[in-house]
Scaffold this motif. Sequence first.
Motif, PDB file in Angstrom:
ATOM      1  N   ALA A   1      95.545 137.341  97.933  1.00 49.67           N
ATOM      2  CA  ALA A   1      95.389 137.306  96.482  1.00 49.67           C
ATOM      3  C   ALA A   1      96.567 136.591  95.825  1.00 49.67           C
ATOM      4  CB  ALA A   1      95.247 138.730  95.942  1.00 49.67           C
ATOM      5  N   PHE A   2      97.797 136.906  96.255  1.00 49.01           N
ATOM      6  CA  PHE A   2      98.972 136.243  95.682  1.00 49.01           C
ATOM      7  C   PHE A   2      98.950 134.743  95.942  1.00 49.01           C
ATOM      8  CE2 PHE A   2     101.178 140.504  95.900  1.00 49.01           C
ATOM      9  CZ  PHE A   2     101.390 140.605  94.527  1.00 49.01           C
ATOM     10  N   ALA A   3      98.353 134.330  97.049  1.00 51.43           N
ATOM     11  CA  ALA A   3      98.288 132.901  97.373  1.00 51.43           C
ATOM     12  C   ALA A   3      97.489 132.119  96.336  1.00 51.43           C
ATOM     13  CB  ALA A   3      97.677 132.705  98.761  1.00 51.43           C
ATOM     14  N   ARG A   4      96.627 132.792  95.578  1.00 54.83           N
ATOM     15  CA  ARG A   4      95.803 132.130  94.565  1.00 54.83           C
ATOM     16  C   ARG A   4      96.448 132.149  93.176  1.00 54.83           C
ATOM     17  NH1 ARG A   4      90.830 130.865  96.220  1.00 54.83           N
ATOM     18  NH2 ARG A   4      90.076 130.787  94.082  1.00 54.83           N
ATOM     19  N   TYR A   5      97.628 132.736  93.055  1.00 55.53           N
ATOM     20  CA  TYR A   5      98.311 132.777  91.751  1.00 55.53           C
ATOM     21  C   TYR A   5      98.831 131.383  91.391  1.00 55.53           C
ATOM     22  CZ  TYR A   5     102.136 133.612  88.438  1.00 55.53           C
ATOM     23  OH  TYR A   5     102.981 133.557  87.361  1.00 55.53           O
ATOM     24  N   PRO A   6      98.444 130.817  90.229  1.00 56.36           N
ATOM     25  CA  PRO A   6      98.822 129.435  89.863  1.00 56.36           C
ATOM     26  C   PRO A   6     100.206 129.369  89.221  1.00 56.36           C
ATOM     27  CG  PRO A   6      97.358 130.329  88.197  1.00 56.36           C
ATOM     28  CD  PRO A   6      97.505 131.406  89.248  1.00 56.36           C
ATOM     29  N   GLU A   7     101.234 129.568  90.012  1.00 56.40           N
ATOM     30  CA  GLU A   7     102.593 129.674  89.471  1.00 56.40           C
ATOM     31  C   GLU A   7     103.053 128.391  88.784  1.00 56.40           C
ATOM     32  OE1 GLU A   7     106.692 131.776  90.839  1.00 56.40           O
ATOM     33  OE2 GLU A   7     105.658 130.592  92.377  1.00 56.40           O
TER      34      GLU A   7
ATOM     35  N   ARG B   1     101.345 126.132  87.166  1.00 54.17           N
ATOM     36  CA  ARG B   1     100.740 125.997  85.828  1.00 54.17           C
ATOM     37  C   ARG B   1     101.362 126.967  84.839  1.00 54.17           C
ATOM     38  NH1 ARG B   1      96.673 128.496  83.271  1.00 54.17           N
ATOM     39  NH2 ARG B   1      95.875 129.572  85.121  1.00 54.17           N
ATOM     40  N   VAL B   2     101.645 128.190  85.264  1.00 57.67           N
ATOM     41  CA  VAL B   2     102.280 129.172  84.382  1.00 57.67           C
ATOM     42  C   VAL B   2     103.651 128.681  83.940  1.00 57.67           C
ATOM     43  CG1 VAL B   2     103.289 131.497  84.308  1.00 57.67           C
ATOM     44  CG2 VAL B   2     101.017 131.161  85.281  1.00 57.67           C
ATOM     45  N   THR B   3     104.415 128.142  84.863  1.00 56.17           N
ATOM     46  CA  THR B   3     105.743 127.630  84.522  1.00 56.17           C
ATOM     47  C   THR B   3     105.646 126.494  83.524  1.00 56.17           C
ATOM     48  OG1 THR B   3     106.604 128.249  86.700  1.00 56.17           O
ATOM     49  CG2 THR B   3     107.831 126.592  85.473  1.00 56.17           C
ATOM     50  N   LYS B   4     104.698 125.612  83.710  1.00 55.07           N
ATOM     51  CA  LYS B   4     104.527 124.487  82.777  1.00 55.07           C
ATOM     52  C   LYS B   4     104.179 124.992  81.376  1.00 55.07           C
ATOM     53  CE  LYS B   4     101.998 120.149  82.162  1.00 55.07           C
ATOM     54  NZ  LYS B   4     101.614 120.446  80.769  1.00 55.07           N
ATOM     55  N   GLU B   5     103.301 125.980  81.300  1.00 56.24           N
ATOM     56  CA  GLU B   5     102.910 126.517  79.984  1.00 56.24           C
ATOM     57  C   GLU B   5     104.068 127.228  79.318  1.00 56.24           C
ATOM     58  OE1 GLU B   5      98.120 127.242  80.754  1.00 56.24           O
ATOM     59  OE2 GLU B   5      99.528 128.918  80.909  1.00 56.24           O
ATOM     60  N   MET B   6     104.922 127.901  80.092  1.00 55.73           N
ATOM     61  CA  MET B   6     106.090 128.557  79.516  1.00 55.73           C
ATOM     62  C   MET B   6     107.071 127.541  78.923  1.00 55.73           C
ATOM     63  SD  MET B   6     107.029 131.512  82.283  1.00 55.73           S
ATOM     64  CE  MET B   6     108.462 132.020  81.345  1.00 55.73           C
ATOM     65  N   GLU B   7     107.173 126.387  79.572  1.00 52.31           N
ATOM     66  CA  GLU B   7     108.124 125.372  79.109  1.00 52.31           C
ATOM     67  C   GLU B   7     107.568 124.507  78.007  1.00 52.31           C
ATOM     68  OE1 GLU B   7     108.836 123.358  82.746  1.00 52.31           O
ATOM     69  OE2 GLU B   7     110.244 124.882  83.526  1.00 52.31           O
ATOM     70  N   ASP B   8     106.246 124.538  77.791  1.00 49.76           N
ATOM     71  CA  ASP B   8     105.612 123.716  76.776  1.00 49.76           C
ATOM     72  C   ASP B   8     105.715 124.415  75.436  1.00 49.76           C
ATOM     73  OD1 ASP B   8     104.077 122.086  75.205  1.00 49.76           O
ATOM     74  OD2 ASP B   8     102.398 121.963  76.617  1.00 49.76           O
ATOM     75  N   ARG B   9     106.463 123.859  74.510  1.00 50.47           N
ATOM     76  CA  ARG B   9     106.643 124.470  73.183  1.00 50.47           C
ATOM     77  C   ARG B   9     105.775 123.798  72.124  1.00 50.47           C
ATOM     78  NH1 ARG B   9     111.096 127.887  73.080  1.00 50.47           N
ATOM     79  NH2 ARG B   9     112.252 127.844  75.039  1.00 50.47           N
ATOM     80  N   GLY B  10     104.768 123.055  72.600  1.00 53.31           N
ATOM     81  CA  GLY B  10     103.764 122.547  71.691  1.00 53.31           C
ATOM     82  C   GLY B  10     104.138 121.263  71.033  1.00 53.31           C
TER      83      GLY B  10
END
Length: 456
Positions: free
Chosen positions: A439-445, A447-456
């Motif tokens: 299950a952890f192997a399917r976590y999209p880390e 993409r999450v990091t990119k969204e955290m760094e994207d301030r719009g």
Amino acid sequence: MTALAAVPRARLSLFDKLVYAAGNTGNVLGYQLVTTYVLRLYAPPDDKGTALIPAFLAGAIPTYLLLNLIARGFDTFWDPIVANWSDRSKHRFGRRRAFMLAGVFPLALTGGLVFFPPTAASSLLNVAWLGATLTAYYAMFSVYVAPYLALLPEIAPDKQENTSLSTLLAAAALLGALFVMVVAPALFLGKGGDDRVELQTMAGALAVLSFVLMLLPVVFVDERRLSVRATASETAPSHLGLVDSLRATFADRAFLPYVFGYTLYFFAFNMISTGVPFYVEVLMGRPLAEVGKLLGPMFGVAALAFPLLGGLTRRISKKGAMIASALVFGGLMALVPVVHDVRIGMVIFALAGVPVAIFMAIPNAILADVCEASTRRTGERREAMFFGAQGFLQKISLGVSTGVFQWVKDALGSSAEKPLGVQVTGPLATVILLLAALAFARYPEARVTKEMEDRG
């Protein structure tokens, strides 16, 4: 994408971090007390005392499993309700602290009361008492813990900072577990744990300590000063109703693989935690007071591993750390059936300290990342719903895993002459940990990091 410019109102001081972490010591202390010793009190090993509840109800239904399912059934509705109330709250005391204040005393009280059944013999009255107190305990756990954990991404929104604070929370949790499973038995269980009054005295003392520790962040962590401040371009508290908030949470493509991996890992970890007293008494022939001989080395190694986790996650990522943790812990637990010497058990559990440290520290940091990425993507701050959904599944896992342990030990045997029911729980945990790794192997880390760094 919704613009997000939320910033911390104030930097966390060392005092802020320590008193916030103390709340985790308190709630884990109570949780570990319930998960480790309740089954031992009500359904001891076959040759270690009188059971206080019948093993089965309505034919082949394990009593403890049934009671946990009832308690979890109530939480099916209660957990997300509390989370949604907290996310939408505008209470002047703080939308998290108001709920923590309401839950702190009842949580500690019910955690102690579960150890004081009305009769000293097996009876349906004890069944009713255990069902009621467990349901109340888990309900109050929701009221305090989901808002408490929801503060994490609010007071530490930065990816590196939330990893650091999550590691501190893990160290605090380790301290609570260490006290319950190593220190307290040495202090209170002078007769090896066979005296019911000793176990009840220990439970009462730990409930008081739990209350004091959980009260500290309520009193000293100023949520309004430390949590993120929203700009005019976004909504600070969530405006979504219960159903919409739940739908959005479980529709999050990062949350689902993470939470399933965490829930499976927690299932296996709790099965092992429940099993430790039985491993000591049944497989190794030692008194209950010696559980510390297994858990002391494990917690000691875990404590030594905490300072290394920041470097580990930078090297192989949080996702990679969780996969490795599940695989290593699973491999070690597969050895449980052949452990008959406490010295060998000490070595196995000491080696398990590293994966246990990862399990205690990294999941909250991952979920904080998921929360922050969701906020930056949607403009909705729904931290409590994310942590509440995780807590709901965690408590289902807690109840079912303990009930499954009871069913296996009662069906296959839990005495020195017939230990199969205790032995097979180790390999069963191994299988579940392998599923957690998948299950952890399917976590999209990434993409999450990119969204955290994207301030719009």
